[in-house]
Design a protein around this motif. Sequence first.
Motif, mmCIF file in Angstrom:
data_model
loop_
_atom_site.group_PDB
_atom_site.id
_atom_site.type_symbol
_atom_site.label_atom_id
_atom_site.label_comp_id
_atom_site.label_asym_id
_atom_site.label_seq_id
_atom_site.Cartn_x
_atom_site.Cartn_y
_atom_site.Cartn_z
ATOM 1 N N ILE A 374 -42.755 -30.623 13.945
ATOM 2 C CA ILE A 374 -43.201 -29.255 14.219
ATOM 3 C C ILE A 374 -42.493 -28.650 15.429
ATOM 4 N N LEU A 375 -41.935 -29.499 16.283
ATOM 5 C CA LEU A 375 -41.221 -28.983 17.458
ATOM 6 C C LEU A 375 -39.749 -28.684 17.168
ATOM 7 N N ASN A 376 -39.259 -29.186 16.028
ATOM 8 C CA ASN A 376 -37.817 -29.068 15.778
ATOM 9 C C ASN A 376 -37.425 -28.433 14.449
ATOM 10 N N TYR A 377 -38.347 -28.425 13.465
ATOM 11 C CA TYR A 377 -37.970 -27.954 12.134
ATOM 12 C C TYR A 377 -39.011 -26.982 11.589
ATOM 13 N N PRO A 378 -38.621 -26.157 10.613
ATOM 14 C CA PRO A 378 -39.578 -25.208 10.025
ATOM 15 C C PRO A 378 -40.721 -25.928 9.315
ATOM 16 N N THR A 379 -41.950 -25.549 9.625
ATOM 17 C CA THR A 379 -43.138 -26.094 8.964
ATOM 18 C C THR A 379 -44.207 -25.005 8.896
ATOM 19 N N PRO A 380 -45.197 -25.177 8.005
ATOM 20 C CA PRO A 380 -46.290 -24.201 7.949
ATOM 21 C C PRO A 380 -47.200 -24.243 9.167
ATOM 22 N N ILE A 381 -47.188 -25.362 9.927
ATOM 23 C CA ILE A 381 -48.102 -25.482 11.071
ATOM 24 C C ILE A 381 -47.329 -25.585 12.390
ATOM 25 N N ALA A 382 -46.126 -25.036 12.426
ATOM 26 C CA ALA A 382 -45.305 -25.120 13.630
ATOM 27 C C ALA A 382 -46.008 -24.441 14.813
ATOM 28 N N ILE A 383 -45.828 -24.994 16.009
ATOM 29 C CA ILE A 383 -46.385 -24.396 17.219
ATOM 30 C C ILE A 383 -45.654 -23.105 17.553
#
Length: 390
Positions: A374-383
């Motif tokens: 989540i800190l480096n790649y696209p995700t639905p729950i990224a910060i």
Amino acid sequence: MTEVSIVHSFFLIFAGAAVVASLALYTRQPMIIAYIALGVLLGPSALSLIDEPKLMDEMSHIGIIFLLFLLGLDMQPSHLLNMLKKASWVALLSSAIFAALGYLVSFLCGYSQIESLIIGVAMMFSSTIVCIKLLPTTVLHHKHTGELVVGLLLLQDLIAIAVLLVLYSMSGNDHAGIMNYLKPLIGLPLLICASFLFVKYILLKLITRFDRFHEYIFLVSIGWCLSMAVLAETAGLSAEMGAFIAGVSLATSPISQYIATHLKPLRDFFLILFFFSIGASFNLDLLGAVILPALILAVGAMLIKPVIFRYLLKGMKEDSNTAWEVGFRLGQVSEFSLLIAYLAANIGLLGQEASHVIQATAILSFALSTYVVILNYPTPIAISDKLRRD
């Protein structure tokens, strides 16, 4: 009495999940970790407010089934088949390397040879549920990275099923002899052919005729998903694989995206139960004994898996960025590892402490891998808003 207990348990889980999710969002932490922590807190080894973790675990399994069904709806059969052919040797070779590393670490930590072997086998697989949860459904599923991740996960699932069959036979549950091993080999192609034929000649005709009734589409979709899951289990495969085949068989239909959109809330309901049950099933009394080997294995998985996958995927002529991303997305231990630990402990191949090493490794690797992704790649729950993709 049972109904009251279930209602009370659901109140604690979902009211508690709402609170910890709010705290997680305020402190910019991933909600998956919050759900696991809530399970540990409310489970038998802490406050003991939830005394039916086995029931919760069985119910949460439905969430994984829906997750794989929705994933299948986004996968074109031709692209998927091509990816499985290309990635098969990567899955086999990487699994052997991870098993050897897991065995070596466990043996050096003082576990017996058979316990070290089981722990090594548990390290072979990556988590389908965590990986897919962190894949943007509207972006990566239609791109090469998503296809690579899913192809490798499916191949790992096949290897995991083979391992589970061996364990079942050792537990004395193998009453059919060699047929217990032949059944999934015969059942898989039959299930795939039957599913595509049924969809083409029956299911799509029903959906087309009654597509104005939204409730009917919802009902038929759930029935189709769970029917294939049960058929897959009957054929000696996993329910998740059956649900995935059910999704893929519908993927070429225009109705697939409508189904995917309307089933997501149901999927999320059961996935909360899944992560909660992982935390609730852990015995905190053994934490001191297992934390060091579990930490070494979890950190090792997070650091070594991306390197191995990057090296092997480069052999498939993948570019460096894609290879690294796939490796980091697969940098955790699988929910299949928890099942392997449970079966091996029941047979007597694993002691309680060694079994909890696998459980602790899974929980730690879920947490560490989630943070990295989540800190480096696209995700639905990224910060970060920049990385958040649905």
